[in-house]
Design a protein around this motif. Structure first.
Motif, mmCIF file in Angstrom:
data_model
loop_
_atom_site.group_PDB
_atom_site.id
_atom_site.type_symbol
_atom_site.label_atom_id
_atom_site.label_comp_id
_atom_site.label_asym_id
_atom_site.label_seq_id
_atom_site.Cartn_x
_atom_site.Cartn_y
_atom_site.Cartn_z
ATOM 1 N N TYR A 103 1.012 -1.386 0.282
ATOM 2 C CA TYR A 103 -0.329 -0.039 0.046
ATOM 3 C C TYR A 103 1.079 1.596 0.128
ATOM 4 N N LYS A 104 0.451 2.589 -0.632
ATOM 5 C CA LYS A 104 0.820 3.440 -1.127
ATOM 6 C C LYS A 104 3.347 2.970 -0.905
ATOM 7 N N GLY A 105 3.501 2.172 -1.988
ATOM 8 C CA GLY A 105 4.886 1.905 -1.762
ATOM 9 C C GLY A 105 5.134 0.910 -0.624
ATOM 10 N N SER A 106 4.109 0.695 0.463
ATOM 11 C CA SER A 106 4.799 0.100 1.459
ATOM 12 C C SER A 106 4.219 -1.112 1.288
ATOM 13 N N ARG A 107 5.323 -2.429 1.848
ATOM 14 C CA ARG A 107 4.791 -3.113 2.763
ATOM 15 C C ARG A 107 5.001 -3.793 3.872
ATOM 16 N N ILE A 108 3.964 -4.343 4.661
ATOM 17 C CA ILE A 108 3.795 -4.933 5.840
ATOM 18 C C ILE A 108 3.270 -5.909 5.903
ATOM 19 N N VAL A 109 4.259 -7.344 6.252
ATOM 20 C CA VAL A 109 3.471 -8.592 7.325
ATOM 21 C C VAL A 109 1.832 -8.653 7.196
ATOM 22 N N ALA A 110 0.787 -9.402 7.233
ATOM 23 C CA ALA A 110 0.179 -9.578 8.784
ATOM 24 C C ALA A 110 -0.830 -10.407 8.368
ATOM 25 N N ILE A 143 -11.368 -5.199 6.380
ATOM 26 C CA ILE A 143 -11.100 -4.231 6.996
ATOM 27 C C ILE A 143 -10.413 -4.581 7.933
ATOM 28 N N LEU A 144 -9.104 -3.972 8.451
ATOM 29 C CA LEU A 144 -8.266 -3.626 8.733
ATOM 30 C C LEU A 144 -8.906 -3.489 10.755
ATOM 31 N N GLY A 145 -7.561 -4.174 11.098
ATOM 32 C CA GLY A 145 -8.036 -4.276 12.354
ATOM 33 C C GLY A 145 -7.145 -3.481 13.673
ATOM 34 N N LYS A 146 -7.558 -2.270 14.621
ATOM 35 C CA LYS A 146 -7.280 -1.144 14.216
ATOM 36 C C LYS A 146 -5.788 -1.136 15.352
ATOM 37 N N VAL A 147 -5.087 -2.092 15.812
ATOM 38 C CA VAL A 147 -3.204 -2.331 15.668
ATOM 39 C C VAL A 147 -2.889 -2.567 14.308
ATOM 40 N N LEU A 148 -2.752 -3.602 13.317
ATOM 41 C CA LEU A 148 -2.765 -3.835 11.994
ATOM 42 C C LEU A 148 -2.329 -2.250 12.001
ATOM 43 N N LYS A 149 -4.050 -1.311 11.715
ATOM 44 C CA LYS A 149 -4.239 -0.360 10.609
ATOM 45 C C LYS A 149 -2.519 0.716 11.818
ATOM 46 N N LYS A 150 -2.280 0.849 12.741
ATOM 47 C CA LYS A 150 -1.748 1.392 13.170
ATOM 48 C C LYS A 150 -0.012 1.286 12.713
ATOM 49 N N ARG A 151 -0.366 -0.464 12.575
ATOM 50 C CA ARG A 151 1.163 -0.933 11.895
ATOM 51 C C ARG A 151 1.544 -0.499 10.321
ATOM 52 N N LEU A 152 0.582 -0.348 9.798
ATOM 53 C CA LEU A 152 0.872 0.285 8.705
ATOM 54 C C LEU A 152 0.782 1.254 8.463
ATOM 55 N N GLU A 153 0.821 2.532 9.235
ATOM 56 C CA GLU A 153 0.225 4.121 9.641
ATOM 57 C C GLU A 153 2.593 4.391 9.477
ATOM 58 N N GLU A 154 2.781 3.321 10.423
ATOM 59 C CA GLU A 154 4.306 3.678 10.386
ATOM 60 C C GLU A 154 5.287 2.944 9.236
ATOM 61 N N ASP A 201 -10.069 -7.727 21.593
ATOM 62 C CA ASP A 201 -8.997 -8.957 21.537
ATOM 63 C C ASP A 201 -7.912 -8.442 20.571
ATOM 64 N N TYR A 202 -6.562 -8.167 21.303
ATOM 65 C CA TYR A 202 -5.350 -8.254 20.752
ATOM 66 C C TYR A 202 -5.278 -8.775 19.419
ATOM 67 N N ILE A 203 -5.540 -10.177 19.414
ATOM 68 C CA ILE A 203 -4.516 -10.909 18.499
ATOM 69 C C ILE A 203 -6.355 -10.879 17.447
ATOM 70 N N ALA A 204 -6.959 -9.776 17.372
ATOM 71 C CA ALA A 204 -8.033 -10.205 16.154
ATOM 72 C C ALA A 204 -7.798 -8.209 15.841
ATOM 73 N N ASN A 205 -6.861 -7.290 16.360
ATOM 74 C CA ASN A 205 -7.238 -5.760 16.086
ATOM 75 C C ASN A 205 -6.063 -5.840 15.949
ATOM 76 N N ASN A 206 -4.648 -6.825 15.427
ATOM 77 C CA ASN A 206 -3.761 -7.088 14.924
ATOM 78 C C ASN A 206 -4.191 -8.257 13.426
ATOM 79 N N ASN A 207 -5.017 -7.859 12.898
ATOM 80 C CA ASN A 207 -5.250 -9.435 11.770
ATOM 81 C C ASN A 207 -6.284 -7.841 10.831
ATOM 82 N N LEU A 208 -6.574 -8.568 9.696
ATOM 83 C CA LEU A 208 -7.449 -7.806 8.508
ATOM 84 C C LEU A 208 -8.790 -9.142 8.493
ATOM 85 N N PHE A 209 -9.367 -8.110 8.517
ATOM 86 C CA PHE A 209 -10.767 -9.216 8.040
ATOM 87 C C PHE A 209 -11.610 -8.951 6.244
ATOM 88 N N MET A 210 -12.082 -10.519 5.824
ATOM 89 C CA MET A 210 -11.720 -10.363 4.596
ATOM 90 C C MET A 210 -13.212 -11.510 4.325
#
Length: 290
Positions: A103-110, A143-154, A201-210
């Motif tokens: 996303y926007k030239g950056s990659r993150i493992v999830a 749908i992004l989990g809240k924690v994953l969204k913060k990781r992606l923003e970084e 649930d931290y685990i769920a917030n650290n994931n994405l959903f589809m």
């Protein structure tokens, strides 16, 4: 009358002379009262919140493939065999898969969780904090989990934001080649970001959903799931349940308690906080006695 005035004068003077003692006793009594409430909350409220409410996000009981197997191959048949159990409030299949987001030239493992469009276990629809839920069961949306969204923003450039409605590339990684006709391990898909979820649930917030059907179509894994999440009725004590009662007659699956999936030591966390509250309460009693 003169004696009464004198008594009041002497009492006030004595109180002012001992104002330090008065403040100390008041502080100790306040500390004791606060810790009585704190101890009660930690012993009862905190344990209830952590041990009962949090696991409901991803279920109390899990039906997983036998060891050595990658997926539940006949998910619908397994659902039919266990859905009539008296203790079950809701259940649903989840296809869990590692992925790389570009996303926007950056990659993150999830990790992506493909969930049933009408799922009632996590109640994902009720935990959307911004954006919206999936538009359909076959929509290429995430749908992004809240924690994953913060990781992606970084990860993305600092002058960029995550804009809902944007499209990103999701590269899904299957465990290994399991089909003769489906030998490609990496499969990419362009998905639209439609929302952000905040779950207890931290685990769920650290994931994405589809939507699970969209994910199955993307990776060509029809009718397969990684796990079936089971949420029990509120009246059921999860610690006293018979896990084997959830197993289908053919016994081709493994049944696990939510604590078996807990990588963050929630049960130990509860015990630790309970011990801290007992120690603090005991110290407050000693202070009050002094």
């Amino acid at each position: 009358m003169k004696n009464i005035r004198l008594a009041i004068f002497l009492a006030i003077k004595d109180m002012l002379n001992n104002i330090g003692s008065l403040l100390f006793v008041s502080a100790v009594l306040g500390f004791l009262f606060a810790n009585v409430l704190f101890a009660r909350f930690m012993l009862y409220g905190f344990e209830t919140v952590i041990s009962e409410l949090v696991p409901k996000v991803s279920g109390h009981v899990y039906v997983t493939p036998l060891r050595g197997e990658s997926y539940l191959y006949e998910t619908q048949r397994t659902l039919e065999k266990i859905k009539n159990k008296d203790l079950i409030k809701s259940l649903g299949p989840v296809l869990e898969m590692p992925c790389v987001l570009d996303y926007k030239g950056s990659r993150i493992v999830a990790v992506v969780w493909g969930v049933d469009f009408n799922e009632e276990v996590m109640e994902l629809k009720n935990h959307i904090t911004s954006g919206s839920y999936f538009s359909g069961p076959y929509a290429d949306e995430i749908i992004l989990g809240k924690v994953l969204k913060k990781r992606l923003e970084e990860k993305i450039p600092k002058d960029e934001d995550i804009d809902l409605g944007d499209t990103l590339e999701a590269i899904f990684i299957k465990e290994h080649n399991i089909d003769k006709v489906n030998r490609k391990v990496y499969r990419d898909k362009y998905c639209k970001i439609v929302g952000v979820a905040d779950l207890r649930d931290y685990i769920a917030n650290n994931n994405l959903f589809m939507p699970i059907e969209a994910l199955r179509t993307s990776v060509i894994l029809n009718e397969r799931a990684s796990t079936i999440f089971i949420r029990l009725k509120d009246s059921v004590r999860t610690d006293g349940i018979d896990l084997e009662s959830f197993s289908p007659a053919d016994g081709k699956v493994e049944i696990k308690h939510w604590k078996d999936r807990d990588d963050y030591g929630t049960d130990d966390l509860v015990s630790g906080f309970n011990m801290i509250s007992i120690i603090t309460f005991a110290v407050s009693i000693i202070c009050a006695a002094i």
